[in-house]
Design a protein around this motif. Structure first.
Motif, PDB file in Angstrom:
ATOM      1  N   LEU A  37      -3.958   0.595   0.771  1.00  9.36           N
ATOM      2  CA  LEU A  37      -3.617  -0.126   1.997  1.00  9.36           C
ATOM      3  C   LEU A  37      -2.161  -0.581   1.981  1.00  9.36           C
ATOM      4  CD1 LEU A  37      -6.891  -2.142   2.613  1.00  9.36           C
ATOM      5  CD2 LEU A  37      -6.093  -0.101   3.824  1.00  9.36           C
ATOM      6  N   GLU A  38      -1.639  -0.917   0.807  1.00  4.24           N
ATOM      7  CA  GLU A  38      -0.219  -1.258   0.691  1.00  4.24           C
ATOM      8  C   GLU A  38       0.641  -0.049   1.052  1.00  4.24           C
ATOM      9  OE1 GLU A  38       1.391  -4.206   0.093  1.00  4.24           O
ATOM     10  OE2 GLU A  38      -0.611  -5.079   0.304  1.00  4.24           O
ATOM     11  N   GLN A  39       0.243   1.127   0.578  1.00 10.58           N
ATOM     12  CA  GLN A  39       0.963   2.365   0.908  1.00 10.58           C
ATOM     13  C   GLN A  39       0.913   2.652   2.405  1.00 10.58           C
ATOM     14  OE1 GLN A  39       2.810   4.485  -0.825  1.00 10.58           O
ATOM     15  NE2 GLN A  39       2.481   3.690  -2.869  1.00 10.58           N
ATOM     16  N   LEU A  40      -0.238   2.409   3.020  1.00 11.17           N
ATOM     17  CA  LEU A  40      -0.390   2.673   4.459  1.00 11.17           C
ATOM     18  C   LEU A  40       0.588   1.867   5.296  1.00 11.17           C
ATOM     19  CD1 LEU A  40      -4.202   3.069   5.173  1.00 11.17           C
ATOM     20  CD2 LEU A  40      -2.396   4.704   5.680  1.00 11.17           C
ATOM     21  N   LYS A  41       0.956   0.693   4.822  1.00 11.51           N
ATOM     22  CA  LYS A  41       1.903  -0.157   5.564  1.00 11.51           C
ATOM     23  C   LYS A  41       3.257   0.513   5.740  1.00 11.51           C
ATOM     24  CE  LYS A  41      -0.104  -4.571   4.137  1.00 11.51           C
ATOM     25  NZ  LYS A  41       0.104  -5.801   3.351  1.00 11.51           N
ATOM     26  N   THR A  42       3.594   1.459   4.853  1.00 12.57           N
ATOM     27  CA  THR A  42       4.881   2.144   4.952  1.00 12.57           C
ATOM     28  C   THR A  42       4.898   3.141   6.110  1.00 12.57           C
ATOM     29  OG1 THR A  42       4.315   3.928   3.405  1.00 12.57           O
ATOM     30  CG2 THR A  42       5.245   1.901   2.461  1.00 12.57           C
TER      31      THR A  42
END
Length: 125
Positions: A37-42
């Motif tokens: 989910l942290e990666q998706l924020k990019t």
């Protein structure tokens, strides 16, 4: 297509990444749903392929969050059934919005079919 691959097993990520890259996809990896989910924020992802049984944040919780926060990003769920061998987790993932499911281990053909089913044959390659 840019794919976010989420699985807690490094060897699974390595194998699936190679499959995806051979098919011409760009791949970013995460070892659990929380990091995914942290990666998706990019931004910039077209597809999430997530394991269901993982530490930190289970794949079902990840799937629900992706569907709510990133409705344009498609999700394919995969599972080997966990310690019990129970593959009902994938049925739950489908009901919660997974576009396709994969039973581990799977072949490149099965992965390609799941992507084609999710996006249609034209966008899959």
């Amino acid at each position: 297509m840019h794919v976010l691959l989420i699985d807690d097993e490094q060897m699974v990520r390595k194998i699936v990444r190679k499959m995806l890259e051979r098919s011409g996809h760009q791949v970013t990896e995460a070892e659990n749903g929380k990091l995914g989910l942290e990666q998706l924020k990019t931004g910039g992802f077209d597809l999430v392929i997530t394991d269901i049984i993982m530490p930190e944040m289970e794949g079902v919780e990840t799937l629900v969050t992706v569907r709510e926060q990133y409705p344009d990003v498609k999700v394919i769920a995969m599972s080997g059934g966990g310690r019990t061998g129970n593959i009902d987790f994938l049925g739950a993932a489908e009901k919660l919005g997974a576009s396709a499911i994969l039973h581990k281990p799977f072949t490149l053909g099965s992965l390609t079919t799941a992507i084609e089913t999710t996006f249609g044959a034209q966008k899959a390659s």
